[in-house]
Design a protein around this motif. Structure first.
Motif, PDB file in Angstrom:
ATOM      1  N   TYR A   1       0.854  -1.070  -0.030  1.00 49.54           N
ATOM      2  CA  TYR A   1      -0.226  -0.042   0.033  1.00 49.54           C
ATOM      3  C   TYR A   1       1.022   1.340  -0.290  1.00 49.54           C
ATOM      4  O   TYR A   1       2.144   1.024   0.181  1.00 49.54           O
ATOM      5  N   ASP A   2       0.158   2.462  -0.433  1.00 51.84           N
ATOM      6  CA  ASP A   2       0.825   3.518  -0.526  1.00 51.84           C
ATOM      7  C   ASP A   2       1.593   4.357   1.016  1.00 51.84           C
ATOM      8  O   ASP A   2       0.539   4.082   1.698  1.00 51.84           O
ATOM      9  N   GLY A   3       2.584   4.872   1.007  1.00 52.36           N
ATOM     10  CA  GLY A   3       3.358   5.098   2.182  1.00 52.36           C
ATOM     11  C   GLY A   3       2.337   6.144   2.914  1.00 52.36           C
ATOM     12  O   GLY A   3       2.558   6.323   4.077  1.00 52.36           O
ATOM     13  N   THR A   4       1.544   6.811   2.141  1.00 52.40           N
ATOM     14  CA  THR A   4       0.667   8.132   2.741  1.00 52.40           C
ATOM     15  C   THR A   4      -0.230   7.621   3.704  1.00 52.40           C
ATOM     16  O   THR A   4      -0.797   8.364   4.374  1.00 52.40           O
ATOM     17  N   CYS A   5      -0.583   6.244   3.627  1.00 51.79           N
ATOM     18  CA  CYS A   5      -1.341   5.731   4.518  1.00 51.79           C
ATOM     19  C   CYS A   5      -0.959   5.913   6.146  1.00 51.79           C
ATOM     20  O   CYS A   5      -1.793   5.762   7.086  1.00 51.79           O
ATOM     21  N   ALA A   6       0.427   6.032   6.276  1.00 48.45           N
ATOM     22  CA  ALA A   6       0.793   6.268   7.479  1.00 48.45           C
ATOM     23  C   ALA A   6       0.528   7.532   8.368  1.00 48.45           C
ATOM     24  O   ALA A   6       0.799   7.684   9.458  1.00 48.45           O
ATOM     25  N   ILE A   7      -0.153   8.482   7.274  1.00 50.07           N
ATOM     26  CA  ILE A   7      -0.553   9.695   8.222  1.00 50.07           C
ATOM     27  C   ILE A   7      -1.929   9.480   8.338  1.00 50.07           C
ATOM     28  O   ILE A   7      -2.909   9.733   7.432  1.00 50.07           O
ATOM     29  N   GLY A   8      -2.503   9.062   9.332  1.00 48.98           N
ATOM     30  CA  GLY A   8      -3.869   9.070   9.810  1.00 48.98           C
ATOM     31  C   GLY A   8      -4.786   7.885   9.325  1.00 48.98           C
ATOM     32  O   GLY A   8      -5.639   7.744  10.001  1.00 48.98           O
ATOM     33  N   LYS A   9      -4.057   6.993   8.715  1.00 52.19           N
ATOM     34  CA  LYS A   9      -4.839   5.668   8.235  1.00 52.19           C
ATOM     35  C   LYS A   9      -4.406   4.491   8.903  1.00 52.19           C
ATOM     36  O   LYS A   9      -5.124   3.425   9.542  1.00 52.19           O
ATOM     37  N   LEU A  10      -3.130   4.412   9.081  1.00 48.48           N
ATOM     38  CA  LEU A  10      -2.565   2.773   9.625  1.00 48.48           C
ATOM     39  C   LEU A  10      -1.318   3.250  10.306  1.00 48.48           C
ATOM     40  O   LEU A  10      -0.585   4.293  10.028  1.00 48.48           O
ATOM     41  N   PRO A  11      -0.924   2.656  11.321  1.00 52.61           N
ATOM     42  CA  PRO A  11       0.300   2.959  12.132  1.00 52.61           C
ATOM     43  C   PRO A  11       1.435   2.781  11.081  1.00 52.61           C
ATOM     44  O   PRO A  11       1.654   1.919  10.359  1.00 52.61           O
ATOM     45  N   TYR A  12       2.550   3.438  11.599  1.00 54.02           N
ATOM     46  CA  TYR A  12       3.671   3.519  10.753  1.00 54.02           C
ATOM     47  C   TYR A  12       4.468   1.934  10.549  1.00 54.02           C
ATOM     48  O   TYR A  12       4.929   1.686   9.516  1.00 54.02           O
TER      49      TYR A  12
ATOM     50  N   GLN B   1       3.160  -5.479  12.058  1.00 52.64           N
ATOM     51  CA  GLN B   1       2.150  -6.236  12.476  1.00 52.64           C
ATOM     52  C   GLN B   1       1.617  -7.144  11.664  1.00 52.64           C
ATOM     53  O   GLN B   1       1.113  -8.477  12.081  1.00 52.64           O
ATOM     54  N   LEU B   2       1.535  -7.020  10.387  1.00 52.82           N
ATOM     55  CA  LEU B   2       0.858  -7.889   9.325  1.00 52.82           C
ATOM     56  C   LEU B   2       1.772  -9.123   9.030  1.00 52.82           C
ATOM     57  O   LEU B   2       1.404 -10.193   9.231  1.00 52.82           O
ATOM     58  N   GLU B   3       3.142  -8.718   9.323  1.00 57.96           N
ATOM     59  CA  GLU B   3       4.110  -9.689   9.297  1.00 57.96           C
ATOM     60  C   GLU B   3       4.127 -10.802  10.231  1.00 57.96           C
ATOM     61  O   GLU B   3       4.234 -12.212  10.366  1.00 57.96           O
ATOM     62  N   GLU B   4       3.719 -10.319  11.538  1.00 56.89           N
ATOM     63  CA  GLU B   4       3.528 -11.317  12.566  1.00 56.89           C
ATOM     64  C   GLU B   4       2.375 -12.207  12.383  1.00 56.89           C
ATOM     65  O   GLU B   4       2.040 -13.324  13.055  1.00 56.89           O
ATOM     66  N   LEU B   5       1.228 -11.605  11.557  1.00 56.63           N
ATOM     67  CA  LEU B   5       0.094 -12.601  11.140  1.00 56.63           C
ATOM     68  C   LEU B   5       0.458 -13.484  10.184  1.00 56.63           C
ATOM     69  O   LEU B   5      -0.271 -14.320   9.594  1.00 56.63           O
ATOM     70  N   GLY B   6       1.601 -13.374   9.587  1.00 52.48           N
ATOM     71  CA  GLY B   6       2.122 -14.446   8.339  1.00 52.48           C
ATOM     72  C   GLY B   6       2.112 -13.777   6.943  1.00 52.48           C
ATOM     73  O   GLY B   6       1.861 -14.538   5.853  1.00 52.48           O
ATOM     74  N   ILE B   7       1.359 -12.318   6.883  1.00 53.93           N
ATOM     75  CA  ILE B   7       1.258 -11.622   5.749  1.00 53.93           C
ATOM     76  C   ILE B   7       2.258 -10.812   5.507  1.00 53.93           C
ATOM     77  O   ILE B   7       2.931  -9.986   6.148  1.00 53.93           O
ATOM     78  N   ARG B   8       2.964 -11.114   4.254  1.00 48.32           N
ATOM     79  CA  ARG B   8       4.197 -10.218   3.779  1.00 48.32           C
ATOM     80  C   ARG B   8       3.517  -8.861   3.368  1.00 48.32           C
ATOM     81  O   ARG B   8       2.478  -8.857   2.682  1.00 48.32           O
TER      82      ARG B   8
END
Length: 526
Positions: free
Chosen positions: A224-235, A240-247
């Motif tokens: 996903y695009d890096g601008t999501c780190a501003i207000g949409k998703l934690p940096y 966190q997704l890697e810990e769920l087995g998701i690259r």
């Protein structure tokens, strides 16, 4: 029973989407806030340097330097609209604009990305072999469409595909339902590339499937695009997704270094399941796209589901983008095994657009459709910020008798952008183009459909950022049932619209007209 099951899924989605949800403390004191502060400090230092430079320039020297730089800009290759923006800024605030132009022209941050894209292009050349028989049959059906397909193959390396089916999805809700259904069938791999991923119901439902599939041994990648780190998703959301087995990767994440690279975002929307099914269109993974939240009235969006051999094109586009900021060796062939053919009429041509080459592929496709149209060209776009060439193409088509209609939002998501959009209305209407505003709310769909047999569904807006600055993707659909489905949806949407007249343009508020008039010279920055 169905209600109980749905309630269970909702609770599961809420639990998953709350993992890593940020509070105000994280937003204010987290990494993103630190990066923004550092970027602001760098901008302040640059501004101070520019002001210091200005102290050494008397009026005559400043004027002479501005004229010299204006001549430099005029004589450089590039889009005339962009040149006008730079000349406007140079003459208005030379002390700031001239060093900034030099800084941008030096392409700080661009060269590495451009070199990496060239390497990936060389690595993937020939991964999907040409299909001369399919191209020949398209040429017999429509010579103009075949020439456009040949241009796209030269630019993107993706051929004309037959044995593929395009199912048009006329709403975000329909796209979401189909996405969930296809994700459930995954056995090998799932690839997701989206401009926006935001915590909420839609992403929570999808994430629950992704986590389960990862546990089952399915390879899952999310970009996903890096601008999501501003207000949409934690940096640190990728971790966190890697810990769920998701690259997971962010494209161009914000870092404490000013770079023109950050102006070129990954605006694509791609989902691929097992190389068997793919989705593209305007739908991002956030709740407004399926009308779970009301931001600007009813949100009108569309997508297309591709099955069959053409899925290979979207698989390759994803893998190319996934590896832009990675130097690992990718086994492309592993994911590009021939998809099972689907018996369907027509041709599907996937294509992408990059801001780092010399081809404005998205704009060229739209202009080719306008120039070849004989009966009609019908368009949906959320934004209308266009250059002289596109204005000429739209109005010339209308003047030679083609029915050119545009559906745009009645309720804006960005008021200043909407004011600039409306500044084009008078010129287009006087040129014969008919403009309709979607009264229930906001149109986010990006479609072109022409003469009953050609359609484009993808991520490409009719604005400067999509046409020149962003990574984009789309599917060109020729023949088959899909173009007629796109046109039917256009007509159904048109019934909910109000036509904009010249009298409406004259009655527009003075404030909105003034904002559009002032900002239009800066349209290439919006």
């Amino acid at each position: 029973m169905a209600e109980e099951k749905r309630g269970h899924l909702d609770k599961e989605a809420v639990l998953l989407l709350n993992r890593g949800r940020r509070g105000l403390r994280h937003l204010v004191f987290g990494r993103t806030a630190v990066i923004i502060a550092l970027l602001a400090a760098q901008a302040g230092l640059l501004a101070a340097g520019f002001l210091r430079l200005g102290e050494y320039l008397v009026y005559g020297g400043s004027l002479l330097l501005s004229l010299v730089m204006a001549l430099v800009v005029i004589n450089r290759p590039g889009n005339p609209a962009k040149k006008i923006t730079w000349i406007f800024l140079i003459m208005l605030v030379p002390v700031f604009a001239i060093p900034f132009y030099i800084y941008v022209d030096r392409e700080i941050g661009h060269r590495l990305v451009r070199r990496r894209l060239e390497e990936i292009g060389q690595q993937t050349a020939g991964c999907i072999p040409p299909r001369p028989e399919a191209a020949a049959r398209l040429r017999a059906h429509s010579p103009g469409a075949a020439r456009l397909a040949a241009y796209l193959e030269r630019c993107s390396g993706l051929p004309v595909f037959e044995n593929s089916q395009a199912a048009y999805l006329p709403s975000g809700e329909a796209a979401f339902e189909q996405m969930l259904a296809q994700l459930e069938t995954a056995r090998k791999f799932i690839f997701l590339e989206f401009f926006i991923v935001e915590e909420g119901y839609m992403w929570g439902r999808i994430l629950s499937v992704l986590e389960r599939k990862a546990r089952e041994g399915v390879e899952v990648r999310v970009l996903y695009d890096g601008t999501c780190a501003i207000g949409k998703l934690p940096y640190r959301y990728p971790r966190q997704l890697e810990e769920l087995g998701i690259r997971c990767r962010m494209y161009a994440p914000l870092r404490p270094l000013v770079s023109t690279h950050y102006n070129n975002r990954d605006h694509r929307k791609i989902m691929v399941i097992d190389g068997r099914a793919a989705f593209t269109g305007g739908v991002n993974l956030a709740d407004e796209y399926i009308n779970r939240v009301d931001l600007h009235g009813h949100w009108k969006d569309v997508a297309v589901r591709i099955t069959g051999e053409a899925v290979q094109g979207f698989t390759l586009m994803f893998l190319q983008m996934w590896n832009v900021e990675s130097w690992e060796q990718e086994d492309y062939g592993r994911y590009l095994a021939a998809s099972a053919p689907v018996e369907a009429a027509g041709w599907v041509i996937p294509y992408g657009d990059s801001p780092f080459d010399q081809e404005n592929v998205g704009e060229m496709v739209y202009m080719d459709i306008l120039n070849r149209a004989e009966s009609y060209v019908h368009i949906m776009t959320p934004y209308l910020i266009i250059d002289h060439e596109m204005i000429t193409a739209l109005t010339f088509a209308a003047k030679r008798g083609v029915d050119v209609k545009l559906i745009v939002p009645a309720r804006p998501d960005k008021k200043t952008v909407f004011a600039v959009t409306r500044s084009y209305y008078r010129e287009l209407i006087e040129g014969g183009v008919r403009i309709f505003e979607y009264t229930p709310g906001f149109v986010h769909a990006k479609i072109f459909v022409s003469d009953g047999g050609t359609a484009v569904v993808g991520s490409i807006n009719l604005d400067y950022r999509s046409l020149y600055l962003h990574f984009e993707c789309a599917a060109l659909l020729c023949g088959g049932a899909a173009p007629a489905e796109v046109e039917a949806d256009f007509q159904q949407t048109l019934a909910k619209c109000r036509e904009v007249t010249l009298e409406d343009c004259r009655r527009d508020s003075l404030g909105r007209r003034l904002v559009g008039w002032i900002l239009r010279p800066l349209a290439t920055l919006m």
